[in-house]
Design a protein around this motif. Structure first.
Motif, PDB file in Angstrom:
ATOM      1  N   ALA A 172     -29.753 -38.441 -18.325  1.00 33.65           N
ATOM      2  CA  ALA A 172     -29.476 -37.060 -17.941  1.00 33.65           C
ATOM      3  C   ALA A 172     -28.060 -36.651 -18.335  1.00 33.65           C
ATOM      4  CB  ALA A 172     -29.679 -36.885 -16.438  1.00 33.65           C
ATOM      5  N   TYR A 173     -27.113 -37.506 -18.036  1.00 36.88           N
ATOM      6  CA  TYR A 173     -25.716 -37.174 -18.338  1.00 36.88           C
ATOM      7  C   TYR A 173     -25.487 -37.141 -19.838  1.00 36.88           C
ATOM      8  CZ  TYR A 173     -20.731 -36.821 -17.374  1.00 36.88           C
ATOM      9  OH  TYR A 173     -19.444 -36.365 -17.284  1.00 36.88           O
ATOM     10  N   ALA A 174     -26.108 -38.077 -20.574  1.00 35.17           N
ATOM     11  CA  ALA A 174     -25.953 -38.102 -22.024  1.00 35.17           C
ATOM     12  C   ALA A 174     -26.505 -36.825 -22.643  1.00 35.17           C
ATOM     13  CB  ALA A 174     -26.666 -39.318 -22.602  1.00 35.17           C
ATOM     14  N   ALA A 175     -27.621 -36.345 -22.127  1.00 39.10           N
ATOM     15  CA  ALA A 175     -28.213 -35.109 -22.645  1.00 39.10           C
ATOM     16  C   ALA A 175     -27.269 -33.929 -22.454  1.00 39.10           C
ATOM     17  CB  ALA A 175     -29.543 -34.841 -21.942  1.00 39.10           C
ATOM     18  N   VAL A 176     -26.696 -33.815 -21.276  1.00 43.10           N
ATOM     19  CA  VAL A 176     -25.775 -32.718 -20.998  1.00 43.10           C
ATOM     20  C   VAL A 176     -24.501 -32.862 -21.835  1.00 43.10           C
ATOM     21  CG1 VAL A 176     -24.366 -31.616 -19.214  1.00 43.10           C
ATOM     22  CG2 VAL A 176     -26.703 -32.344 -18.697  1.00 43.10           C
ATOM     23  N   SER A 177     -24.024 -34.077 -22.016  1.00 42.75           N
ATOM     24  CA  SER A 177     -22.819 -34.297 -22.813  1.00 42.75           C
ATOM     25  C   SER A 177     -23.034 -33.903 -24.264  1.00 42.75           C
ATOM     26  CB  SER A 177     -22.389 -35.764 -22.731  1.00 42.75           C
ATOM     27  OG  SER A 177     -21.994 -36.091 -21.415  1.00 42.75           O
ATOM     28  N   ASP A 189     -24.348 -19.733 -21.743  1.00 43.57           N
ATOM     29  CA  ASP A 189     -25.610 -20.237 -22.269  1.00 43.57           C
ATOM     30  C   ASP A 189     -26.697 -20.339 -21.195  1.00 43.57           C
ATOM     31  OD1 ASP A 189     -24.586 -20.657 -24.919  1.00 43.57           O
ATOM     32  OD2 ASP A 189     -23.470 -22.361 -24.107  1.00 43.57           O
ATOM     33  N   THR A 190     -27.932 -20.393 -21.678  1.00 44.45           N
ATOM     34  CA  THR A 190     -29.097 -20.534 -20.804  1.00 44.45           C
ATOM     35  C   THR A 190     -29.804 -21.847 -21.116  1.00 44.45           C
ATOM     36  OG1 THR A 190     -29.439 -18.150 -20.656  1.00 44.45           O
ATOM     37  CG2 THR A 190     -31.336 -19.558 -20.164  1.00 44.45           C
ATOM     38  N   ALA A 191     -30.154 -22.596 -20.073  1.00 47.25           N
ATOM     39  CA  ALA A 191     -30.860 -23.866 -20.246  1.00 47.25           C
ATOM     40  C   ALA A 191     -32.249 -23.759 -19.647  1.00 47.25           C
ATOM     41  CB  ALA A 191     -30.088 -24.999 -19.591  1.00 47.25           C
ATOM     42  N   LEU A 192     -33.251 -24.199 -20.417  1.00 47.16           N
ATOM     43  CA  LEU A 192     -34.622 -24.269 -19.936  1.00 47.16           C
ATOM     44  C   LEU A 192     -34.941 -25.733 -19.673  1.00 47.16           C
ATOM     45  CD1 LEU A 192     -37.546 -23.279 -19.448  1.00 47.16           C
ATOM     46  CD2 LEU A 192     -37.909 -23.468 -21.930  1.00 47.16           C
ATOM     47  N   LEU A 193     -35.261 -26.069 -18.433  1.00 46.62           N
ATOM     48  CA  LEU A 193     -35.591 -27.434 -18.049  1.00 46.62           C
ATOM     49  C   LEU A 193     -37.091 -27.509 -17.809  1.00 46.62           C
ATOM     50  CD1 LEU A 193     -32.670 -28.154 -15.545  1.00 46.62           C
ATOM     51  CD2 LEU A 193     -32.701 -28.310 -18.048  1.00 46.62           C
ATOM     52  N   VAL A 194     -37.752 -28.387 -18.554  1.00 49.84           N
ATOM     53  CA  VAL A 194     -39.203 -28.489 -18.470  1.00 49.84           C
ATOM     54  C   VAL A 194     -39.564 -29.745 -17.676  1.00 49.84           C
ATOM     55  CG1 VAL A 194     -41.348 -28.595 -19.774  1.00 49.84           C
ATOM     56  CG2 VAL A 194     -39.378 -27.349 -20.698  1.00 49.84           C
ATOM     57  N   GLY A 195     -40.183 -29.550 -16.512  1.00 49.80           N
ATOM     58  CA  GLY A 195     -40.461 -30.626 -15.578  1.00 49.80           C
ATOM     59  C   GLY A 195     -39.660 -30.397 -14.307  1.00 49.80           C
ATOM     60  N   ALA A 196     -39.962 -31.183 -13.266  1.00 49.53           N
ATOM     61  CA  ALA A 196     -39.248 -31.010 -11.996  1.00 49.53           C
ATOM     62  C   ALA A 196     -39.070 -32.337 -11.284  1.00 49.53           C
ATOM     63  CB  ALA A 196     -39.994 -30.018 -11.104  1.00 49.53           C
ATOM     64  N   GLY A 197     -39.056 -33.420 -12.045  1.00 49.06           N
ATOM     65  CA  GLY A 197     -38.869 -34.741 -11.453  1.00 49.06           C
ATOM     66  C   GLY A 197     -37.409 -35.086 -11.249  1.00 49.06           C
ATOM     67  N   GLU A 198     -37.131 -36.367 -10.943  1.00 54.85           N
ATOM     68  CA  GLU A 198     -35.771 -36.797 -10.633  1.00 54.85           C
ATOM     69  C   GLU A 198     -34.825 -36.614 -11.811  1.00 54.85           C
ATOM     70  OE1 GLU A 198     -35.782 -40.774  -9.184  1.00 54.85           O
ATOM     71  OE2 GLU A 198     -36.985 -40.316  -7.410  1.00 54.85           O
ATOM     72  N   THR A 199     -35.292 -36.937 -13.021  1.00 52.87           N
ATOM     73  CA  THR A 199     -34.423 -36.819 -14.196  1.00 52.87           C
ATOM     74  C   THR A 199     -34.024 -35.376 -14.442  1.00 52.87           C
ATOM     75  OG1 THR A 199     -35.429 -38.768 -15.221  1.00 52.87           O
ATOM     76  CG2 THR A 199     -34.234 -37.262 -16.664  1.00 52.87           C
ATOM     77  N   GLU A 201     -33.968 -32.996 -12.248  1.00 53.31           N
ATOM     78  CA  GLU A 201     -33.074 -32.582 -11.154  1.00 53.31           C
ATOM     79  C   GLU A 201     -31.651 -33.053 -11.420  1.00 53.31           C
ATOM     80  OE1 GLU A 201     -32.611 -32.879  -6.279  1.00 53.31           O
ATOM     81  OE2 GLU A 201     -34.496 -33.459  -7.258  1.00 53.31           O
ATOM     82  N   LEU A 202     -31.508 -34.276 -11.947  1.00 57.51           N
ATOM     83  CA  LEU A 202     -30.177 -34.779 -12.271  1.00 57.51           C
ATOM     84  C   LEU A 202     -29.560 -33.984 -13.420  1.00 57.51           C
ATOM     85  CD1 LEU A 202     -28.093 -36.893 -11.523  1.00 57.51           C
ATOM     86  CD2 LEU A 202     -29.199 -38.492 -13.088  1.00 57.51           C
ATOM     87  N   VAL A 203     -30.381 -33.618 -14.406  1.00 58.83           N
ATOM     88  CA  VAL A 203     -29.893 -32.779 -15.504  1.00 58.83           C
ATOM     89  C   VAL A 203     -29.409 -31.439 -14.950  1.00 58.83           C
ATOM     90  CG1 VAL A 203     -30.604 -31.464 -17.534  1.00 58.83           C
ATOM     91  CG2 VAL A 203     -31.309 -33.842 -17.294  1.00 58.83           C
ATOM     92  N   ALA A 204     -30.192 -30.862 -14.041  1.00 57.55           N
ATOM     93  CA  ALA A 204     -29.810 -29.576 -13.438  1.00 57.55           C
ATOM     94  C   ALA A 204     -28.481 -29.695 -12.707  1.00 57.55           C
ATOM     95  CB  ALA A 204     -30.908 -29.105 -12.482  1.00 57.55           C
TER      96      ALA A 204
END
Length: 428
Positions: A172-177, A189-199, A201-204
């Motif tokens: 999650a952190y690597a993706a955001v970095s 910017d706008t981010a679209l997060l697909v899914g609602a699991g733990e990963t 949520e951490l990305v959010a």
């Protein structure tokens, strides 16, 4: 010093048992006061996270109490009773450190050297919170106050003097970095997060911490999407609605359990046209993948898979391991310095008592001198008597003890006295 660190963590105990030992936030202050009372402690701090529960204590029981049981035994007995645990399970997975090893362990924990993810920064904030709660509960005194402040100081040094926490080591952190490398300022910017699991949520959470402009959460069920969206002031949509909103997204991060791709090349091409080919950053964390591999062929799309992130994470973990060596040196140095300062503080009471005794003798002789002057005695004789009387009284007790030491053959005490009174080079 009598400092004890006791606990369990992700390396020694199962998740099930860690859940049993963990303290709820609203019970910590009560637990602290009960631990001090029931285990015969003067000071106590409880650190309870998802990966560890540790107690840092100081008190008369650490080296043995009136009942003959050590503080470790008393602490274990209290914890078993308070959390309704099994003696056998706790004995099998707990660890404890005393004095110098205890302060070094605290510094390692605060610096992220003992974390599941090496160098993770959250633990320092959690330790500061645990210390603050114990201060509110009234279970922190001089010893733990000094220990924690030295611990926080060393953890800060580790953060500023090493790169142990700079590189991301979670997906999650690597993706955001990576997103930050492409979009230097996420506020617009706008981010679209697909899914609602733990990963996701951490990305959010990471995106929110980086002040992302807008968040959209897409999920198979709208209820779960709304639940996650409420935590981060985001917008919730269904997976089926993604084509209508995809053009709004500068960043797309997916992590679902779908067995088939959710985003195809055609849908992304349409979104790019609406965006007038403004670049899109896409990270597909899912296995199987949520985004068709052909999307990577499109211009203005930066598509990364979970394997791409793994390479980043592995490289960053190697970097953290190198930084950890320097961090360990800082911790060892800090623990040694703290122990040295603490030993120096141990002499304060003795020095204070010695000064008080000397001042008391001085005042006695001074009063005698004043009375002698008032009665008409010659000043020179009074001064001589004052000096003689003060010298004799100051030397009486140590002289008597030195004679006893000589008669008993206590040569170490005699040698120490030579050093104490700076007599090494002055003997006949």
């Amino acid at each position: 010093m009598t400092l004890l660190a006791f606990g369990i963590n992700h390396n020694t105990a199962s998740l099930d048992f860690r859940e049993q030992v963990a303290f709820a936030p609203d019970q910590v202050q009560t637990a602290l006061r009960m631990a001090c009372h029931d285990a015969g402690l003067d000071e106590a701090v409880i650190l309870s996270t998802c990966n560890r529960t540790e107690l840092y204590v100081h008190g008369r029981g650490v080296e043995g109490n009136e009942g003959g049981r050590s503080a470790l035994d008393c602490l274990k007995e209290w914890l078993v009773h308070f959390q309704d645990l099994s003696h056998g399970e706790l004995d099998a997975c707990h660890y404890s450190y005393q004095d110098g090893e205890a302060i070094e362990h605290m510094m390692r924990v605060a610096s992220g050297l003992d974390s599941m993810v090496l160098g993770e920064p959250q633990i320092l904030g959690q330790m500061k919170s645990a210390y603050a709660v114990a201060c509110e509960a009234g279970t922190v005194g001089r010893y733990l106050h000094g220990a924690f402040h030295q611990t926080f100081s060393i953890a800060k040094r580790v953060r500023t003097e090493t790169a142990i926490g700079e590189n991301p080591v979670s997906v999650a952190y690597a993706a955001v970095s990576l997103a930050q490398q492409i979009f230097s300022d996420l506020k617009q910017d706008t981010a679209l997060l697909v899914g609602a699991g733990e990963t996701i949520e951490l990305v959010a959470r990471h995106l929110t911490e980086q002040k992302i402009g807008r968040l959209i959460v897409a999920n198979r069920t709208l209820g779960r999407a709304h639940e996650l969206a409420e935590k981060f002031s985001a917008e919730a949509i269904l997976l089926a609605d993604i084509p209508e909103h995809l053009h709004r997204a500068d960043i797309v991060i997916t992590s679902t359990a779908s067995q088939l791709p959710l985003l195809g090349k055609g849908a992304v091409e349409s979104a790019l046209k609406k965006r007038r080919h403004k670049p899109m950053f896409m990270v597909d964390i899912a296995v199987p993948r949520d985004i068709e591999t052909e999307v990577a062929d499109l211009e203005d799309v930066y598509l990364y898979s979970v394997d791409d992130l793994k390479e980043v994470i592995d490289e960053n973990m190697r970097s953290r391991q190198e930084a950890a060596e320097k961090a360990r040196q800082i911790v060892t140095e800090g623990a040694g310095q703290y122990l040295q300062e603490l030993r120096a503080l141990g002499s304060v009471n003795t020095i204070k008592a010695f000064r008080q005794k000397a001042e008391s003798l001085r005042n006695q002789e001074l009063q005698k001198a004043i009375k002698a002057l008032e009665s008409g005695a010659a000043p020179e004789l009074v001064v001589q008597q004052l000096a003689r009387g003060l010298t004799n009284k100051l030397l009486h007790a140590p002289t008597k003890r030195l004679k006893q030491a000589g008669a008993a053959g206590e040569n170490e005490l005699l040698e120490f006295s030579n050093q104490l009174f700076d007599l090494t080079d002055k003997r006949d």
